[in-house]
Design a protein around this motif. Structure first.
Motif, short mmCIF file in Angstrom:
data_model
loop_
_atom_site.label_atom_id
_atom_site.label_comp_id
_atom_site.label_asym_id
_atom_site.label_seq_id
_atom_site.Cartn_x
_atom_site.Cartn_y
_atom_site.Cartn_z
N SER A 1 11.29 -73.52 6.58
CA SER A 1 10.62 -73.15 7.82
C SER A 1 10.69 -74.29 8.84
O SER A 1 10.49 -75.45 8.48
N VAL A 2 10.97 -73.94 10.07
CA VAL A 2 11.00 -74.95 11.14
C VAL A 2 9.58 -75.36 11.49
O VAL A 2 9.33 -76.50 11.87
N ASP B 1 11.17 -69.61 4.99
CA ASP B 1 11.32 -68.40 5.80
C ASP B 1 12.35 -67.49 5.16
O ASP B 1 13.35 -67.95 4.60
N VAL B 2 12.11 -66.20 5.26
CA VAL B 2 13.02 -65.21 4.70
C VAL B 2 13.44 -64.26 5.81
O VAL B 2 12.62 -63.85 6.62
N LEU B 3 14.73 -63.95 5.84
CA LEU B 3 15.30 -63.01 6.81
C LEU B 3 16.18 -62.01 6.09
O LEU B 3 16.88 -62.37 5.14
N ARG C 1 12.25 -53.43 3.41
CA ARG C 1 11.61 -52.70 4.52
C ARG C 1 10.67 -53.60 5.31
O ARG C 1 10.61 -53.53 6.53
N ILE C 2 9.95 -54.45 4.60
CA ILE C 2 9.04 -55.40 5.28
C ILE C 2 9.87 -56.32 6.19
O ILE C 2 9.51 -56.55 7.34
N LEU C 3 10.98 -56.82 5.66
CA LEU C 3 11.82 -57.74 6.44
C LEU C 3 12.47 -57.03 7.63
O LEU C 3 12.55 -57.60 8.72
N ARG C 4 12.90 -55.80 7.44
CA ARG C 4 13.47 -55.05 8.56
C ARG C 4 12.43 -54.87 9.67
O ARG C 4 12.74 -54.97 10.85
N SER D 1 14.24 -59.21 12.97
CA SER D 1 14.98 -60.48 12.98
C SER D 1 14.11 -61.72 13.11
O SER D 1 14.62 -62.81 13.33
N ASN D 2 12.79 -61.57 12.99
CA ASN D 2 11.91 -62.74 12.98
C ASN D 2 11.68 -63.16 11.53
O ASN D 2 11.42 -62.32 10.68
#
Length: 150
Positions: free
Chosen positions: A97-98, A105-107, A53-56, A60-61
């Motif tokens: 992470s860029v 980073d997590v998506l 839910r946090i990722l949603r 998409s960031n």
């Protein structure tokens, strides 16, 4: 309606504050148990659901594991371990992470979004089964809980 005294077979409490704490803890356990039953067919724990839910919510960031940890309902959860389990299920991706090579980073993946979508109706109904209150009472409960946390 079952009173807390009946539920835990305790005749009385030291004081109403002690009763309130026991009642909150017992209610939390009841809610988590019901949610776990809903998530089980999807191979998810309530904590993994929380991470999805946090990722949603990131639209998409990408977000770092430490940022996920800060936003979790149960901050004692191990966000790194949860993310790894979700990655193994194909529900999230982890990438360097860029912005900072020390960070990851997590998506959420499309599959992760689909799982949340499938759970949505079940969550909606479960919430209403668990909270048998009127709209006004739910608003009041939310205000009281916010006040309780200071």
């Amino acid at each position: 309606m079952m009173k807390i005294e009946e539920a835990i077979k305790q005749k009385e409490f030291k004081d109403p504050y002690n009763k309130a704490i026991v009642n909150l803890l017992f209610t939390h356990s009841h809610i988590v148990s019901q949610q776990s039953s809903l998530f089980k067919p999807f191979g998810l724990s309530p904590e993994q659901y929380n991470v999805l839910r946090i990722l949603r919510g990131q639209n998409s960031n990408p977000i770092t594991v430490s940022s996920i940890q800060e936003r979790m309902l149960n901050r004692m959860s191990n966000a790194s371990r949860l993310v790894e389990k979700l990655k193994q299920k194909g529900l999230v991706v982890r990438e360097e992470s860029v912005r900072d090579r020390r960070q990851v980073d997590v998506l959420i993946t499309d599959k992760g979004l689909q799982v949340l979508e499938k759970l949505e109706a079940g969550i909606y109904h479960l919430n209403r089964e668990l909270i048998l209150l009127s709209n006004e009472e739910v608003d009041q409960l939310n205000e009281l809980l916010d006040k309780l946390r200071g």
